[in-house]
Design a protein around this motif. Structure first.
Motif, PDB file in Angstrom:
ATOM      1  N   HIS A 179       0.956  -1.199  -0.106  1.00  0.00           N
ATOM      2  CA  HIS A 179      -0.121  -0.013  -0.136  1.00  0.00           C
ATOM      3  C   HIS A 179       0.877   1.135  -0.121  1.00  0.00           C
ATOM      4  O   HIS A 179       0.527   2.263  -0.512  1.00  0.00           O
ATOM      5  N   MET A 180       2.286   1.195   0.459  1.00  0.00           N
ATOM      6  CA  MET A 180       3.198   2.248   0.333  1.00  0.00           C
ATOM      7  C   MET A 180       3.422   2.591  -0.924  1.00  0.00           C
ATOM      8  O   MET A 180       3.435   4.023  -1.340  1.00  0.00           O
ATOM      9  N   ASP A 181       3.248   1.784  -1.860  1.00  0.00           N
ATOM     10  CA  ASP A 181       3.492   2.003  -3.396  1.00  0.00           C
ATOM     11  C   ASP A 181       2.570   2.715  -3.841  1.00  0.00           C
ATOM     12  O   ASP A 181       2.737   3.793  -4.723  1.00  0.00           O
ATOM     13  N   VAL A 182       1.232   2.598  -3.553  1.00  0.00           N
ATOM     14  CA  VAL A 182       0.181   3.211  -4.028  1.00  0.00           C
ATOM     15  C   VAL A 182       0.035   4.870  -3.375  1.00  0.00           C
ATOM     16  O   VAL A 182       0.208   5.726  -3.976  1.00  0.00           O
ATOM     17  N   LEU A 183       0.460   4.832  -2.090  1.00  0.00           N
ATOM     18  CA  LEU A 183       0.482   6.075  -1.347  1.00  0.00           C
ATOM     19  C   LEU A 183       1.549   7.054  -2.013  1.00  0.00           C
ATOM     20  O   LEU A 183       1.396   8.324  -2.147  1.00  0.00           O
ATOM     21  N   GLU A 184       2.839   6.280  -2.479  1.00  0.00           N
ATOM     22  CA  GLU A 184       3.868   7.373  -2.795  1.00  0.00           C
ATOM     23  C   GLU A 184       3.682   7.741  -4.351  1.00  0.00           C
ATOM     24  O   GLU A 184       3.850   8.975  -4.648  1.00  0.00           O
ATOM     25  N   MET A 185       2.794   6.871  -5.128  1.00  0.00           N
ATOM     26  CA  MET A 185       2.530   7.090  -6.375  1.00  0.00           C
ATOM     27  C   MET A 185       1.179   7.101  -6.845  1.00  0.00           C
ATOM     28  O   MET A 185       0.775   5.964  -7.560  1.00  0.00           O
ATOM     29  N   PRO A 186       0.019   7.810  -6.409  1.00  0.00           N
ATOM     30  CA  PRO A 186      -1.255   7.685  -6.696  1.00  0.00           C
ATOM     31  C   PRO A 186      -1.599   7.444  -8.157  1.00  0.00           C
ATOM     32  O   PRO A 186      -2.450   7.078  -8.598  1.00  0.00           O
ATOM     33  N   ALA A 187      -0.624   8.265  -8.980  1.00  0.00           N
ATOM     34  CA  ALA A 187      -1.196   8.100 -10.382  1.00  0.00           C
ATOM     35  C   ALA A 187      -1.143   7.141 -11.055  1.00  0.00           C
ATOM     36  O   ALA A 187      -1.668   6.781 -12.096  1.00  0.00           O
TER      37      ALA A 187
END
Length: 298
Positions: free
Chosen positions: A214-222
């Motif tokens: 989920h950290m990957d999504v939070l870092e790059m929501p695009a």
């Protein structure tokens, strides 16, 4: 000769009187016609809207409001639309669309707006969209100025969010803004915005579910937007998606940890049940051995 003498021949004065009566009736009829339909005909004539008196009389028999048709023709003429009888927005076409239950003025306004925006929309196509139950004017306006729809749809003041779980088991609560533009070619028979919302929601959940953490999504929501846009979500719909933007993203529960805890609790209950079974067997075996010992002593 006697029969010819008995034939009545009107005098010149009588002929003049008869002609005067016929002329008076004609004048009265013309005055009555002009009093009822003359204002509409004069308005159309002065505007060059090409509405004949015969058409106005026919509208009365068909119970069509003359003001509606004349106003629509005048609007089209002033806007420079084709209003000729061969291939343009003729009076007969306007009457036919009105009798079919269409909104004539709304269609004319939509055609004028489309012409100003250099969008190809003729009367036949606009009338077909109107009769299909779609607001053709709103469709043209949305085609010119894209509008935003929310995914999931927001109801009043309550805030609704999509729930998606990454591979590490952490839940993310997401809402998105979808910018759409009307696709006039797909407007008849195309799916509505409810389909767009459902597809976008499914694509967002799938994009988050494919992320390792989920950290990957939070870092790059695009990357959610890119993953969602790659699925062709606007196929067979009345809209074309311009962009998908993440409006809000929050961290929810650790679904993976909760599932592991639930699994551990279930394993504990299973182990306790199995231990209880073994204890019961041991007690039964102990009682059986005690009974055998008693028999041996006897």
């Amino acid at each position: 000769m006697e029969m010819m003498a008995n034939v009545w021949i009107p005098s010149a004065w009588q002929l003049l009187l008869g002609a005067a009566l016929i002329a008076s009736l004609v004048v009265v009829l013309l005055i009555a016609v002009f009093a009822k339909w003359g204002s509409y005909w004069l308005q159309a004539y002065m505007s060059g809207a090409d509405v004949s008196m015969k058409s106005l009389i026919d509208m009365s028999f068909l119970r069509i409001e003359q003001r509606l048709i004349v106003t629509a023709k005048v609007m089209g003429r002033q806007a420079g639309l084709r209003i000729d009888r061969e291939g343009g927005m003729s009076t007969d076409r306007l009457q036919a669309h009105h009798l079919a239950g269409g909104d004539v003025k709304n269609v004319v306004r939509a055609i004028i707006a489309a012409q100003r925006a250099e969008i190809d929309l003729d009367f036949e196509r606009g009338a077909a969209i109107d009769l299909a139950g779609r607001d053709v004017l709103v469709a043209v306006q949305t085609s010119v100025s894209p509008r935003v729809i929310f995914c999931p749809r927001q109801d009043g003041e309550s805030k609704r969010l999509l729930s998606a779980v990454a591979k590490n088991g952490v839940e993310l609560l997401v809402s998105a803004r979808v910018t759409v533009r009307t696709d006039l070619d797909q407007l008849i028979g195309g799916a509505t915005e409810e389909t767009i919302i459902a597809r976008v929601g499914q694509a967002i959940v799938s994009a988050i579910g494919s992320a390792d953490s989920h950290m990957d999504v939070l870092e790059m929501p695009a990357q959610i937007s890119k993953g969602a846009m790659a699925h062709g979500l606007d196929a067979n719909t009345a809209f074309s998606i311009v962009s998908i933007d993440i409006a809000d993203i929050d961290v929810g529960e650790n679904i993976g940890a909760r599932l592991q805890i639930d699994q551990a609790n279930a394993d504990t209950r299973i182990a306790r049940a199995q231990a209880e079974v073994r204890r019961a067997r041991a007690v039964a075996q102990e009682q059986q051995m005690t009974a055998k010992l008693g028999e041996a002593q006897a």
